[in-house]
Design a protein around this motif. Structure first.
Motif, PDB file in Angstrom:
ATOM      1  N   ARG A  79       0.774  -1.236   0.000  1.00  0.00           N
ATOM      2  CA  ARG A  79       0.000   0.000   0.000  1.00  0.00           C
ATOM      3  C   ARG A  79       0.808   1.289   0.000  1.00  0.00           C
ATOM      4  O   ARG A  79       0.276   2.341  -0.337  1.00  0.00           O
ATOM      5  CB  ARG A  79      -1.004   0.005   1.128  1.00  0.00           C
ATOM      6  CG  ARG A  79      -0.415   0.074   2.513  1.00  0.00           C
ATOM      7  CD  ARG A  79      -1.475   0.043   3.586  1.00  0.00           C
ATOM      8  NE  ARG A  79      -1.905   1.391   3.881  1.00  0.00           N
ATOM      9  CZ  ARG A  79      -3.050   1.700   4.430  1.00  0.00           C
ATOM     10  NH1 ARG A  79      -3.899   0.779   4.744  1.00  0.00           N
ATOM     11  NH2 ARG A  79      -3.375   2.942   4.676  1.00  0.00           N
ATOM     12  N   HIS A  80       2.064   1.288   0.384  1.00  0.00           N
ATOM     13  CA  HIS A  80       2.843   2.521   0.378  1.00  0.00           C
ATOM     14  C   HIS A  80       3.127   2.925  -1.072  1.00  0.00           C
ATOM     15  O   HIS A  80       3.481   2.084  -1.891  1.00  0.00           O
ATOM     16  CB  HIS A  80       4.158   2.333   1.141  1.00  0.00           C
ATOM     17  CG  HIS A  80       4.877   3.619   1.398  1.00  0.00           C
ATOM     18  ND1 HIS A  80       5.637   4.245   0.438  1.00  0.00           N
ATOM     19  CD2 HIS A  80       4.929   4.406   2.498  1.00  0.00           C
ATOM     20  CE1 HIS A  80       6.141   5.355   0.927  1.00  0.00           C
ATOM     21  NE2 HIS A  80       5.724   5.479   2.181  1.00  0.00           N
ATOM     22  N   PRO A  81       2.982   4.188  -1.414  1.00  0.00           N
ATOM     23  CA  PRO A  81       3.188   4.605  -2.802  1.00  0.00           C
ATOM     24  C   PRO A  81       4.555   4.224  -3.368  1.00  0.00           C
ATOM     25  O   PRO A  81       4.670   3.920  -4.555  1.00  0.00           O
ATOM     26  CB  PRO A  81       3.030   6.131  -2.747  1.00  0.00           C
ATOM     27  CG  PRO A  81       2.182   6.380  -1.546  1.00  0.00           C
ATOM     28  CD  PRO A  81       2.539   5.299  -0.563  1.00  0.00           C
ATOM     29  N   ALA A  82       5.582   4.204  -2.551  1.00  0.00           N
ATOM     30  CA  ALA A  82       6.912   3.846  -3.055  1.00  0.00           C
ATOM     31  C   ALA A  82       6.953   2.401  -3.520  1.00  0.00           C
ATOM     32  O   ALA A  82       7.574   2.085  -4.533  1.00  0.00           O
ATOM     33  CB  ALA A  82       7.973   4.087  -1.972  1.00  0.00           C
ATOM     34  N   GLU A  83       6.305   1.487  -2.773  1.00  0.00           N
ATOM     35  CA  GLU A  83       6.285   0.083  -3.182  1.00  0.00           C
ATOM     36  C   GLU A  83       5.232  -0.162  -4.251  1.00  0.00           C
ATOM     37  O   GLU A  83       5.441  -0.944  -5.167  1.00  0.00           O
ATOM     38  CB  GLU A  83       6.007  -0.840  -1.987  1.00  0.00           C
ATOM     39  CG  GLU A  83       7.139  -0.938  -1.003  1.00  0.00           C
ATOM     40  CD  GLU A  83       6.990   0.034   0.158  1.00  0.00           C
ATOM     41  OE1 GLU A  83       5.858   0.503   0.434  1.00  0.00           O
ATOM     42  OE2 GLU A  83       8.005   0.344   0.785  1.00  0.00           O
ATOM     43  N   ALA A  84       4.089   0.504  -4.138  1.00  0.00           N
ATOM     44  CA  ALA A  84       3.009   0.296  -5.097  1.00  0.00           C
ATOM     45  C   ALA A  84       3.465   0.680  -6.504  1.00  0.00           C
ATOM     46  O   ALA A  84       3.104   0.022  -7.472  1.00  0.00           O
ATOM     47  CB  ALA A  84       1.778   1.107  -4.691  1.00  0.00           C
ATOM     48  N   GLY A  85       4.260   1.736  -6.620  1.00  0.00           N
ATOM     49  CA  GLY A  85       4.762   2.159  -7.925  1.00  0.00           C
ATOM     50  C   GLY A  85       5.665   1.127  -8.571  1.00  0.00           C
ATOM     51  O   GLY A  85       5.819   1.091  -9.784  1.00  0.00           O
TER      52      GLY A  85
END
Length: 115
Positions: A79-85
């Motif tokens: 869910r964190h944007p850094a991992e989701a990207g």
């Protein structure tokens, strides 16, 4: 007070949510009490984390008598944007955290020089 984990001070690399998810991945029939002991959390904290994970679709459970069987959605994107990207999934996280039953250790980190 008996049964209450010792407090931890300082920072850690993993969140309690990741720890609980990894404990459930190791044993889909684990009791909250056992997960709490393994993760050094209170039962109440584990219940809250499981609720969070279920509400966001990372985890579901089926009631079987007096116990639960948990199911993890391995394709769910972190869910964190850094991992989701990057498209990192729960399965990729758990593969890093999983206990290797063969007793092998992962290869050493090469500082990013490989590949």
């Amino acid at each position: 007070m008996d049964g209450v984990p010792e407090p931890h001070s300082g920072w850690t690399f993993l969140t309690n949510h990741a720890r609980v998810l990894a404990a459930i991945a190791d044993n889909h029939n684990a009791r909250i009490r056992d997960i709490a002991a393994h993760c050094r959390l209170t039962d109440r904290a584990v219940q809250k984390i499981i609720t969070d994970l279920e509400q966001d679709g990372y985890l579901s459970h089926t009631r079987e008598g007096r116990s639960n069987t948990y199911r993890i959605d391995p394709g769910k994107i972190l869910r964190h944007p850094a991992e989701a990207g990057l498209g990192l999934t729960v399965a990729s996280l758990l593969s890093l955290l999983a206990h290797d039953e063969a007793g092998r250790t992962p290869p050493p980190y090469d500082g990013g020089a490989g590949a």
